[in-house]
Design an enzyme around this catalytic site. Structure first.
Site, PDB file in Angstrom:
ATOM      1  N   ASP A 170     -56.179  61.695 -32.991  1.00  0.00           N
ATOM      2  CA  ASP A 170     -55.210  62.092 -32.418  1.00  0.00           C
ATOM      3  C   ASP A 170     -55.918  62.494 -30.918  1.00  0.00           C
ATOM      4  O   ASP A 170     -55.133  62.195 -29.684  1.00  0.00           O
ATOM      5  CB  ASP A 170     -54.835  63.503 -32.879  1.00  0.00           C
ATOM      6  N   HIS A 180     -53.144  67.506 -38.599  1.00  0.00           N
ATOM      7  CA  HIS A 180     -53.072  66.116 -38.454  1.00  0.00           C
ATOM      8  C   HIS A 180     -51.616  65.620 -39.038  1.00  0.00           C
ATOM      9  O   HIS A 180     -51.714  65.073 -40.062  1.00  0.00           O
ATOM     10  CB  HIS A 180     -54.237  65.194 -39.257  1.00  0.00           C
TER      11      HIS A 180
END
Length: 335
Positions: A159, A187
């Site tokens: 990410d 996440h």
């Protein structure tokens, strides 16, 4: 050549591992002078495929790899490991409720935590990649009480890399010109990519990203959403998950954990929160900005200013993690 490190990758017959194992074996993670024993673990039905992966690794003739072990036996896989990269997990299938996904993964990561507790080195460092990564990591950690909680992390580096790339593209600079983007929380699609504290090097001059972008609407809207749903976007386009970029992020995460972070920079990792970081509820694996010392000890970056906008985003993803943890706890087998 240094004494070999024993590095375990689970889900080793899968597509992420297929991109990952070669990079580890050729020195991208632990450096060009560190010899390795690669241990490949998967479930019994995948052993035929795993044999093929083993043959390919042998055929790569990697000088750093002193030996390779391919197995479906957790005792063989986890015994004496220095690093455990837990890629394998039950994927979410069409029609599967979130509780069903958590129930399946609790069983997997309970058993892997117990194997770590029983067989791994007490200094082992564990990276959980398989989703839902934060909660899987928490379950694994709680089933390995003899290992320090700080030795369990989950991956939000993918990410972070995605966020850096979006900013770099926006500003027409290389990705390495962007530093200190933060991924807060889970996440998942609730994660909060935060550019408020990030910097960018433009023609040799370091600037705050917010000042350089000059578009708060983009930073607080499209930028965040793009990073949050990037995995789904890749699946929609590719019809497969983001294996290449995930493997690269695993390498980035592990390399920084091994060598430490450069002075003045930090990285995002899902780490155990004891309740003392930025008002986040205790007993969660929550992605935070950390610096890492040469011995692998991580420290949360202190004193960052949290705006009301950021607070709302950070609390939202924390709530999702609390809900996941509480759901997962319903399926935990009593010890």
């Amino acid at each position: 050549m240094a004494e070999p490190l024993r590095v375990l990758v689970t889900g080793a017959a899968g597509q992420i591992a297929y991109s990952l194992l070669y990079s580890i074996g050729k020195g991208d993670v632990f450096g060009p002078k560190q010899s390795l024993v690669l241990i490949l673990l998967d479930i019994p039905p995948m052993m035929g495929v795993l044999d093929g992966v083993l043959m390919e690794l042998q055929d790569c003739s990697l000088p750093l790899v002193s030996s390779i072990v391919a197995t479906a036996d957790p005792k063989v896989a986890f015994t004496g490991v220095d690093f455990a990269i837990l890629v394998g997990a039950m994927p979410r299938r069409e029609g599967m409720e979130r509780a069903d996904l958590l129930k399946a993964n609790v069983k997997i990561f309970e058993s892997q935590g117990q194997a770590i507790n029983s067989y791994a080195k007490k200094t082992v460092k564990v990276l959980v990649v398989g989703n839902p990564a934060n909660t899987n990591c928490l379950v694994c950690m709680k089933n390995a009480p003899s290992i320090p909680k700080e030795n369990f992390t989950c991956m939000t580096r993918l990410d972070q890399n995605r966020a850096q790339a979006q900013i770099a593209n926006r500003l027409s600079v290389s990705c390495d010109a962007v530093q200190n983007v933060i991924i807060w929380g889970n996440h998942s699609s609730t994660q909060f990519p935060d550019a408020a504290h990030a910097s960018v090097d433009i023609n040799g001059k370091k600037e705050n990203v917010v000042a350089a972008v000059k578009n708060d609407d983009w930073l607080n809207g499209e930028f965040i959403k793009t990073v949050q749903v990037r995995g789904a976007s890749v699946i929609k386009a590719r019809k497969l998950s983001s294996a290449m970029s995930a493997a690269k992020a695993i390498c980035d995460h592990m390399k920084d954990w091994w060598f430490g972070t450069p002075e003045g920079s930090w990285v995002s990792m899902g780490v155990y929160n004891n309740g003392s970081y930025y008002g986040i509820p205790a007993d969660l694996i929550y992605s935070l900005p950390v610096t890492i010392g040469k011995g692998g000890e991580w420290s949360v970056v202190p004193g960052l200013t949290i705006t009301d906008f950021a607070r709302e985003k950070m609390d939202l993803t924390a709530k999702e993690l609390v809900d996941e943890r509480d759901t997962a706890n319903q399926f935990v087998q009593p010890q």
